[in-house]
Write a protein that holds these residues in place. Structure first.
Motif, PDB file in Angstrom:
ATOM      1  N   HIS A   1       3.015 -17.106 -40.330  1.00 53.57           N
ATOM      2  CA  HIS A   1       3.074 -15.680 -40.684  1.00 53.57           C
ATOM      3  C   HIS A   1       1.706 -15.294 -41.215  1.00 53.57           C
ATOM      4  CE1 HIS A   1       7.420 -15.313 -40.493  1.00 53.57           C
ATOM      5  NE2 HIS A   1       7.513 -16.426 -41.173  1.00 53.57           N
ATOM      6  N   ARG A   2       1.139 -14.274 -40.626  1.00 54.56           N
ATOM      7  CA  ARG A   2      -0.140 -13.748 -41.133  1.00 54.56           C
ATOM      8  C   ARG A   2       0.096 -12.285 -41.469  1.00 54.56           C
ATOM      9  NH1 ARG A   2      -5.473 -12.310 -38.550  1.00 54.56           N
ATOM     10  NH2 ARG A   2      -7.007 -12.930 -40.085  1.00 54.56           N
TER      11      ARG A   2
ATOM     12  N   GLU B   1      -0.216  -6.286 -39.580  1.00 51.33           N
ATOM     13  CA  GLU B   1      -1.304  -5.619 -40.278  1.00 51.33           C
ATOM     14  C   GLU B   1      -0.816  -4.242 -40.701  1.00 51.33           C
ATOM     15  OE1 GLU B   1      -5.754  -5.661 -39.184  1.00 51.33           O
ATOM     16  OE2 GLU B   1      -4.987  -3.789 -38.356  1.00 51.33           O
TER      17      GLU B   1
ATOM     18  N   SER C   1      -8.780  -2.634 -36.382  1.00 49.59           N
ATOM     19  CA  SER C   1      -8.379  -3.862 -37.050  1.00 49.59           C
ATOM     20  C   SER C   1      -9.461  -4.262 -38.049  1.00 49.59           C
ATOM     21  CB  SER C   1      -8.161  -4.965 -36.029  1.00 49.59           C
ATOM     22  OG  SER C   1      -7.858  -6.160 -36.671  1.00 49.59           O
TER      23      SER C   1
ATOM     24  N   SER D   1      -5.216 -13.260 -32.782  1.00 42.03           N
ATOM     25  CA  SER D   1      -5.094 -11.816 -32.648  1.00 42.03           C
ATOM     26  C   SER D   1      -5.938 -11.306 -31.480  1.00 42.03           C
ATOM     27  CB  SER D   1      -5.518 -11.131 -33.950  1.00 42.03           C
ATOM     28  OG  SER D   1      -5.366  -9.743 -33.854  1.00 42.03           O
TER      29      SER D   1
ATOM     30  N   VAL E   1       1.824  -9.596 -32.464  1.00 45.44           N
ATOM     31  CA  VAL E   1       0.966  -8.820 -33.355  1.00 45.44           C
ATOM     32  C   VAL E   1       1.602  -7.444 -33.525  1.00 45.44           C
ATOM     33  CG1 VAL E   1      -1.291  -7.728 -33.669  1.00 45.44           C
ATOM     34  CG2 VAL E   1      -1.152 -10.046 -32.735  1.00 45.44           C
TER      35      VAL E   1
ATOM     36  N   GLU F   1      -9.762  -9.748 -37.728  1.00 43.58           N
ATOM     37  CA  GLU F   1      -9.116 -10.296 -36.536  1.00 43.58           C
ATOM     38  C   GLU F   1      -9.498 -11.752 -36.372  1.00 43.58           C
ATOM     39  OE1 GLU F   1      -8.181  -8.352 -32.370  1.00 43.58           O
ATOM     40  OE2 GLU F   1     -10.298  -8.865 -32.490  1.00 43.58           O
TER      41      GLU F   1
ATOM     42  N   ASN G   1       3.045 -15.291 -29.458  1.00 40.11           N
ATOM     43  CA  ASN G   1       1.975 -14.733 -30.275  1.00 40.11           C
ATOM     44  C   ASN G   1       2.254 -13.233 -30.443  1.00 40.11           C
ATOM     45  OD1 ASN G   1      -0.447 -14.249 -31.581  1.00 40.11           O
ATOM     46  ND2 ASN G   1      -1.710 -14.503 -29.754  1.00 40.11           N
TER      47      ASN G   1
ATOM     48  N   ASN H   1      -1.599  -9.002 -43.295  1.00 45.91           N
ATOM     49  CA  ASN H   1      -2.796  -8.372 -43.830  1.00 45.91           C
ATOM     50  C   ASN H   1      -2.438  -6.950 -44.252  1.00 45.91           C
ATOM     51  OD1 ASN H   1      -4.421 -10.622 -43.156  1.00 45.91           O
ATOM     52  ND2 ASN H   1      -4.677  -9.863 -41.096  1.00 45.91           N
TER      53      ASN H   1
ATOM     54  N   ASN I   1       3.094 -14.975 -35.892  1.00 45.94           N
ATOM     55  CA  ASN I   1       3.358 -13.567 -36.176  1.00 45.94           C
ATOM     56  C   ASN I   1       2.247 -13.012 -37.041  1.00 45.94           C
ATOM     57  OD1 ASN I   1       5.987 -12.976 -35.029  1.00 45.94           O
ATOM     58  ND2 ASN I   1       6.770 -14.462 -36.495  1.00 45.94           N
ATOM     59  N   GLU I   2       1.704 -11.877 -36.619  1.00 48.40           N
ATOM     60  CA  GLU I   2       0.722 -11.185 -37.446  1.00 48.40           C
ATOM     61  C   GLU I   2       1.190  -9.754 -37.656  1.00 48.40           C
ATOM     62  OE1 GLU I   2      -3.788  -9.423 -37.253  1.00 48.40           O
ATOM     63  OE2 GLU I   2      -3.386 -11.310 -36.230  1.00 48.40           O
TER      64      GLU I   2
END
Length: 195
Positions: free
Chosen positions: A133-134, A110, A1, A8, A80, A4, A78, A136, A107-108
């Motif tokens: 909303h995240r 990556e 990651s 997360s 990910v 973070e 949560n 990356n 929500n993440e």
């Protein structure tokens, strides 16, 4: 990651469920894969789900992730999702939410991209208590491309928070963002886009 935050890290410590999708090199998954998270409980819930998606060289996947509620008790969710796109991979991601006023949904997503890979994201929020909303995206090799789109329609006292981070780690990469929303009554929205 690469990056973070506390939610997360909390997910990494407490996750108890999730999905693993692996698409081998040169395989095109012709039909979308859909993950539906449906809350059907009369109890207040704390959920930490963690997903891993790997798309091989020259492979292609369309993935639809949906969050919905039947009962309207308090919930803290949560999610990910970690995604790895190999050379010339294509990944189409659709995120849809239709939650209730008592929900907190984080929500993440990556995404790590290699050379010539393509990532398309479409996030749609229609109802929520509080949603963050995240997203990356790391363009790690030349000629990788990311197109990020979002739409939200919120009213009453709902809140939607979109946090976008795109890291062009190599030259000759391309990224685009377009987010639009309608906010009515006492609802609020926040957008933070960082390239």
């Amino acid at each position: 990651s690469e990056k973070e935050d506390t939610l997360s890290a909390l997910n990494r410590m407490l996750f108890s469920d999730g999905l693993f999708v692996y698409v081998p090199d040169n395989v095109v998954v012709e039909r979308p894969v859909q993950l539906i998270s449906l809350i059907d409980s009369n109890q207040d819930l704390l959920l930490n789900n963690r997903n891993l998606i790997i798309v091989g060289k020259n492979a292609q996947l369309t993935f639809i992730q949906c969050d919905d509620s039947i009962h309207f008790n308090k919930s803290f969710i949560n999610n990910v999702t970690k995604t790895y796109l190999d050379e010339s991979a294509k990944f189409f991601y659709y995120k849809m939410e239709n939650k209730d006023a008592e929900s907190l949904l984080f929500n993440e997503l990556e995404v790590m991209q290699k050379a010539h890979s393509e990532f398309y994201s479409n996030a749609m929020t229609f109802n929520a208590g509080y949603i963050r909303h995240r997203l990356n995206v790391y363009l790690k090799e030349p000629y990788s491309r990311a197109n990020l789109y979002g739409l939200y329609l919120v009213d009453k006292k709902q809140h939607v928070d979109s946090q976008i981070f795109v890291d062009h780690q190599m030259p000759d990469c391309e990224s685009n963002q377009l987010y639009k929303g309608i906010v009515d009554e006492s609802a609020t929205a926040h957008f933070l886009g960082h390239v």
